[in-house]
Design an enzyme around this catalytic site. Structure first.
Site, PDB file in Angstrom:
ATOM      1  N   GLN A  49       0.828  -1.215   0.000  1.00 33.73           N
ATOM      2  CA  GLN A  49       0.000   0.000   0.000  1.00 33.73           C
ATOM      3  C   GLN A  49       0.860   1.262   0.000  1.00 33.73           C
ATOM      4  OE1 GLN A  49      -2.796  -0.069   3.274  1.00 33.73           O
ATOM      5  NE2 GLN A  49      -4.013  -1.708   2.365  1.00 33.73           N
ATOM      6  N   GLU A 118       6.299   7.736   6.346  1.00 34.90           N
ATOM      7  CA  GLU A 118       5.899   6.610   7.201  1.00 34.90           C
ATOM      8  C   GLU A 118       6.816   6.584   8.419  1.00 34.90           C
ATOM      9  OE1 GLU A 118       4.034   3.153   4.511  1.00 34.90           O
ATOM     10  OE2 GLU A 118       6.064   3.615   3.925  1.00 34.90           O
ATOM     11  N   HIS A 240       2.931  -5.439  11.916  1.00 30.63           N
ATOM     12  CA  HIS A 240       2.481  -4.107  11.501  1.00 30.63           C
ATOM     13  C   HIS A 240       1.513  -3.613  12.552  1.00 30.63           C
ATOM     14  CE1 HIS A 240       0.873  -0.812   9.181  1.00 30.63           C
ATOM     15  NE2 HIS A 240       1.748  -1.042   8.205  1.00 30.63           N
ATOM     16  N   ARG A 286       8.283   0.925  13.542  1.00 31.02           N
ATOM     17  CA  ARG A 286       7.175  -0.015  13.705  1.00 31.02           C
ATOM     18  C   ARG A 286       7.253  -0.898  14.952  1.00 31.02           C
ATOM     19  NH1 ARG A 286       6.086  -2.269   7.764  1.00 31.02           N
ATOM     20  NH2 ARG A 286       5.290  -0.229   7.206  1.00 31.02           N
ATOM     21  N   HIS A 347       3.552  -9.211   9.723  1.00 31.50           N
ATOM     22  CA  HIS A 347       3.565  -8.476   8.445  1.00 31.50           C
ATOM     23  C   HIS A 347       4.767  -8.797   7.567  1.00 31.50           C
ATOM     24  CE1 HIS A 347       2.741  -5.089   5.796  1.00 31.50           C
ATOM     25  NE2 HIS A 347       3.919  -4.564   6.035  1.00 31.50           N
ATOM     26  N   ARG A 382      12.670  -3.751   9.997  1.00 30.11           N
ATOM     27  CA  ARG A 382      12.701  -3.088   8.682  1.00 30.11           C
ATOM     28  C   ARG A 382      12.075  -1.701   8.732  1.00 30.11           C
ATOM     29  NH1 ARG A 382       8.827  -2.873   4.248  1.00 30.11           N
ATOM     30  NH2 ARG A 382       7.413  -4.016   5.600  1.00 30.11           N
TER      31      ARG A 382
HETATM   32  P1  FAD Z   1       5.943 -11.768  -2.857  1.00 32.34           P
HETATM   33  O1  FAD Z   1       5.467 -10.540  -3.485  1.00 32.34           O
HETATM   34  O2  FAD Z   1       5.227 -12.222  -1.647  1.00 32.34           O
HETATM   35  O3  FAD Z   1       5.895 -12.932  -3.940  1.00 32.34           O
HETATM   36  C1  FAD Z   1       6.141 -14.261  -3.584  1.00 32.34           C
HETATM   37  C2  FAD Z   1       5.751 -15.136  -4.756  1.00 32.34           C
HETATM   38  O4  FAD Z   1       6.266 -16.441  -4.583  1.00 32.34           O
HETATM   39  C3  FAD Z   1       4.256 -15.298  -4.937  1.00 32.34           C
HETATM   40  O5  FAD Z   1       3.975 -15.218  -6.315  1.00 32.34           O
HETATM   41  C4  FAD Z   1       3.987 -16.722  -4.455  1.00 32.34           C
HETATM   42  O6  FAD Z   1       2.874 -17.347  -5.015  1.00 32.34           O
HETATM   43  C5  FAD Z   1       5.259 -17.390  -4.905  1.00 32.34           C
HETATM   44  N1  FAD Z   1       5.590 -18.626  -4.202  1.00 32.34           N
HETATM   45  C6  FAD Z   1       5.829 -18.801  -2.888  1.00 32.34           C
HETATM   46  N2  FAD Z   1       6.134 -20.084  -2.643  1.00 32.34           N
HETATM   47  C7  FAD Z   1       6.094 -20.735  -3.813  1.00 32.34           C
HETATM   48  C8  FAD Z   1       6.287 -22.073  -4.214  1.00 32.34           C
HETATM   49  N3  FAD Z   1       6.595 -23.044  -3.342  1.00 32.34           N
HETATM   50  N4  FAD Z   1       6.157 -22.384  -5.522  1.00 32.34           N
HETATM   51  C9  FAD Z   1       5.806 -21.453  -6.433  1.00 32.34           C
HETATM   52  N5  FAD Z   1       5.599 -20.162  -6.108  1.00 32.34           N
HETATM   53  C10 FAD Z   1       5.740 -19.812  -4.824  1.00 32.34           C
HETATM   54  N6  FAD Z   1       6.713  -3.142   1.364  1.00 32.34           N
HETATM   55  C11 FAD Z   1       7.084  -1.932   0.924  1.00 32.34           C
HETATM   56  O7  FAD Z   1       8.265  -1.699   0.647  1.00 32.34           O
HETATM   57  N7  FAD Z   1       6.145  -0.950   0.756  1.00 32.34           N
HETATM   58  C12 FAD Z   1       4.828  -1.132   1.032  1.00 32.34           C
HETATM   59  O8  FAD Z   1       4.013  -0.250   0.847  1.00 32.34           O
HETATM   60  C13 FAD Z   1       4.425  -2.397   1.521  1.00 32.34           C
HETATM   61  N8  FAD Z   1       3.126  -2.636   1.823  1.00 32.34           N
HETATM   62  C14 FAD Z   1       2.743  -3.906   2.185  1.00 32.34           C
HETATM   63  C15 FAD Z   1       1.397  -4.183   2.397  1.00 32.34           C
HETATM   64  C16 FAD Z   1       0.986  -5.465   2.684  1.00 32.34           C
HETATM   65  C17 FAD Z   1      -0.470  -5.763   2.908  1.00 32.34           C
HETATM   66  C18 FAD Z   1       1.940  -6.506   2.782  1.00 32.34           C
HETATM   67  C19 FAD Z   1       1.513  -7.898   3.094  1.00 32.34           C
HETATM   68  C20 FAD Z   1       3.283  -6.233   2.600  1.00 32.34           C
HETATM   69  C21 FAD Z   1       3.693  -4.941   2.300  1.00 32.34           C
HETATM   70  N9  FAD Z   1       5.043  -4.634   2.089  1.00 32.34           N
HETATM   71  C22 FAD Z   1       5.417  -3.395   1.655  1.00 32.34           C
HETATM   72  C23 FAD Z   1       6.042  -5.704   2.064  1.00 32.34           C
HETATM   73  C24 FAD Z   1       6.266  -6.090   0.612  1.00 32.34           C
HETATM   74  O9  FAD Z   1       5.055  -6.074  -0.079  1.00 32.34           O
HETATM   75  C25 FAD Z   1       6.884  -7.460   0.459  1.00 32.34           C
HETATM   76  O10 FAD Z   1       7.962  -7.598   1.313  1.00 32.34           O
HETATM   77  C26 FAD Z   1       7.386  -7.650  -0.954  1.00 32.34           C
HETATM   78  O11 FAD Z   1       6.341  -7.392  -1.827  1.00 32.34           O
HETATM   79  C27 FAD Z   1       7.927  -9.041  -1.141  1.00 32.34           C
HETATM   80  O12 FAD Z   1       8.098  -9.267  -2.502  1.00 32.34           O
HETATM   81  P2  FAD Z   1       8.625 -10.670  -2.990  1.00 32.34           P
HETATM   82  O13 FAD Z   1       8.664 -10.606  -4.471  1.00 32.34           O
HETATM   83  O14 FAD Z   1       9.844 -11.022  -2.249  1.00 32.34           O
HETATM   84  O15 FAD Z   1       7.485 -11.696  -2.495  1.00 32.34           O
HETATM   85  C1  SIN Z   2       2.194   0.189   4.762  1.00 36.15           C
HETATM   86  O1  SIN Z   2       1.663   0.745   3.799  1.00 36.15           O
HETATM   87  O2  SIN Z   2       1.962   0.496   5.932  1.00 36.15           O
HETATM   88  C2  SIN Z   2       3.145  -0.910   4.513  1.00 36.15           C
HETATM   89  C3  SIN Z   2       4.476  -0.363   4.235  1.00 36.15           C
HETATM   90  C4  SIN Z   2       5.531  -1.403   4.422  1.00 36.15           C
HETATM   91  O3  SIN Z   2       5.273  -2.482   4.922  1.00 36.15           O
HETATM   92  O4  SIN Z   2       6.670  -1.093   4.077  1.00 36.15           O
END
Ligand code: FAD
Ligand code: SIN
Length: 532
Positions: A49, A118, A240, A286, A347, A382
């Site tokens: 978000q 933030e 969070h 946080r 989170h 973080r």
């Molecule tokens: P993800 O985006 O979680 O992707 C993981 C992928 O791996 C998914 O496609 C999943 O299906 C796949 N996968 C997992 N296991 C397997 C498997 N065994 N086989 C095949 N596929 C698999 N961070 C920020 O910096 N700014 C923000 O504003 C922010 N807001 C957030 C809001 C929310 C609600 C949440 C939950 C998190 C937020 N975060 C934010 C944290 C951030 O979104 C995540 O840390 C980041 O997106 C992680 O990216 P990633 O590509 O590592 O993993």
């Molecule tokens: C949020 O929008 O509060 C999430 C931001 C983050 O997890 O970095």
């Protein structure tokens, strides 16, 4: 016999880390497989978000962003990593813009972008797309990936385990590919690759209450652990402070940007309690805000506290937080006129698979990027909006490294052996164990820990682990079973790491060890030293 599937690189995961890497490698001519266990969009990244932190304003500075990250991280960040990622942030933003991502503009700002704030940030430096930044980014990257001729997407495919030298009678510490379950046909296939990237995200689902979607089951961390990777600092699970409290809203986040734009945390009687906890009030890092809420909820016997932005105009709220406004409205909460009930929830997984600045693990040709990895950026806590950034910067470095690293020819991989297993007879065992595990973690390994609670948790996790192992060895695989096996492994890693840390630092707060030790140490677990 069917021809073996083989690619230059397998990317496991379709979040920001996975898709950005797949696109960059495909652009360089590599044939890339993107394996994802549900649909492409089902990932934590999609739900992000607040936004992505970067120094783009001339009045801000890299040193400010670096210092904010180090302070939030409880002196446990790796300063070299912090510097590398933050200095490369503007480049990462340019790449996203070149992919067509539309960040919220601001015609009055010299940067052209609206920058929000933030907790823990001393400056407005968060680029965002209203309050649905992840959706704006992932939607564009999905479009690009689906139309790229060098990318083959495997939706509903679950990676089970990495294929190492030992599996093919080779005495090498290398990764040759992965076994994958097709979740529609229920067949397991090996896929070969010169390089494998784990981009599988975090493990929020190990807790009963989380902001994470269902995919966040720590699969990559568990696979890497089983393969012999070092796993670092798993005790640091970020809660969070403000997840919506409503029986019909599972895991809905109320962005920290709401506090960044003036939202106030209150008790039901209207008292602004953060003044009793930290001089930075609602914008303290946080760990401090989540702990303060936990303290107040326990002290007053509350199920939730309030986050209030209703003193701002309706127009302001709808413009900045359209997603949150409409979601709450649909549940009968008008945030322009009343406070929002919120609770802390699991989170972000700060620890993970140990990597260097190129995303390399201690196994050759195996990389880990994004939330599943531990680079040293986040330390003990973080800083908000630094995580999307890490996915992009380390991902870019990994791509350069992959392109420069020589590799062997493809080898023939052995098929998956299912001869010893039969059809799963009691799915209820899986559902029950999931529930017990998540409740145990929530009750005993949450925001405030004690030695006794950790011991209790470990005792139960060990029992669950042996039951799940037996089940895994005897029955045919399903997505739920694969995830449960990984969750129980990650739970054990979290508890064991927490037991090894004899201090309170950042997100790890123990009533038995109040205060920090005067030396800095990472917690590193490895299968050779600690068999789960
Ligand atoms: P993800 O985006 O979680 O992707 C993981 C992928 O791996 C998914 O496609 C999943 O299906 C796949 N996968 C997992 N296991 C397997 C498997 N065994 N086989 C095949 N596929 C698999 N961070 C920020 O910096 N700014 C923000 O504003 C922010 N807001 C957030 C809001 C929310 C609600 C949440 C939950 C998190 C937020 N975060 C934010 C944290 C951030 O979104 C995540 O840390 C980041 O997106 C992680 O990216 P990633 O590509 O590592 O993993
Ligand atoms: C949020 O929008 O509060 C999430 C931001 C983050 O997890 O970095």
């Amino acid at each position: 016999m069917k021809k073996q599937l083989q690619f230059n690189t397998i990317v496991i995961g379709s979040g920001l880390a996975g898709l950005a890497n797949a696109l960059r490698l495909a652009e360089q001519g590599q044939k890339v497989a993107v394996i994802t266990k549900k649909t492409l969009a089902e990932c934590n990244s999609f739900y992000a978000q607040g936004g992505i932190a970067a120094v783009v304003d001339v009045n801000d500075s890299m040193e400010n962003h670096i210092s904010d990250t180090l302070i939030a991280g409880g002196e446990l960040c790796d300063e070299k990593t912090v510097r590398f990622i933050i200095e490369n942030a503007p480049e990462a933003i340019k790449w996203l813009v070149s992919m067509g991502v539309n960040f919220t503009p601001d015609e009055h700002s010299s940067t052209g972008f609206h920058l929000t704030r933030e907790g823990g940030h001393s400056f407005r430096r968060i680029l965002h797309a209203a309050d649905a930044t992840g959706e704006a980014i992932i939607t564009k990257l999905i479009q690009k990936s689906l139309s790229h001729p060098n990318i083959k997407v495997f939706e509903n495919h679950v990676a089970i385990d990495l294929i190492l030298g030992s599996k093919i009678n080779k005495n090498t510490n290398k990764c040759f590919g992965v076994y994958v379950l097709n979740n529609i046909t229920n067949k397991v296939i090996p896929i070969a690759a010169h390089n494998t990237i784990l981009a599988t995200g975090g493990a929020g689902k190990v807790y009963l209450y989380t902001t994470n979607p269902d995919i966040a089951t720590g699969d990559g961390i568990a696979m890497a652990y089983r393969a012999g990777c070092n796993i670092t600092n798993m005790e640091f699970i970020q809660f969070h402070p403000t997840c919506l409290f409503h029986p019909k809203a599972k895991s809905f986040l109320i962005s920290e940007a709401v506090r960044g734009e003036g939202g106030i945390l209150k008790l039901p009687n209207g008292y602004r309690f953060m003044q009793d906890h930290d001089e930075r009030l609602e914008l303290a890092p946080r760990d401090i805000v989540a702990r303060a809420i936990d303290f107040e909820m326990k002290k007053h016997g509350l199920e939730y506290i309030y986050l209030d932005i209703s003193y701002k105009s309706q127009a302001f709220i709808e413009e900045h937080f359209p997603n949150i406004y409409h979601k709450c409205k649909s549940l009968g909460i008008d945030i322009a006129h009343e406070p929002i009930p919120v609770v802390p929830a699991a989170h972000y997984t700060c620890g993970g698979i140990a990597t260097n600045l190129f995303g390399q693990t201690n196994i050759e040709h195996l990389y880990a990027i994004g939330e599943c990895a531990h680079t040293g950026l986040h330390g003990a806590n973080r800083l908000a909006s630094n995580s999307l950034l890490e996915c992009l910067v380390i991902g870019q470095a990994a791509v350069k490294n992959i392109l420069q690293t020589p590799h062997e020819d493809f080898l023939e991989l052995p098929p998956w052996d299912e001869s010893q297993v039969c059809d799963n007879d009691e799915a209820v065992v899986i559902a029950h164990n999931w529930d017990e595990l998540r409740r145990t973690m929530w009750s005993y390994v949450g925001i405030v820990r004690t030695n006794k609670r950790l011991e209790r948790a470990l005792h139960r996790i060990k029992l669950l682990n042996s039951e799940i192992h037996e089940y895994y060895s005897n029955f045919k695989l399903s997505l739920d079973l694969i995830e449960l096996r990984n969750l129980v492994c990650v739970a054990e890693l979290i508890v064991k790491s927490a037991q090894l840390r004899k201090e309170s630092r950042g997100l790890h707060y123990s009533k038995d060890f109040i205060g920090k030790l005067d030396y800095i140490q990472n917690t590193i677990l490895n299968k050779k030293e600690c068999e789960l």
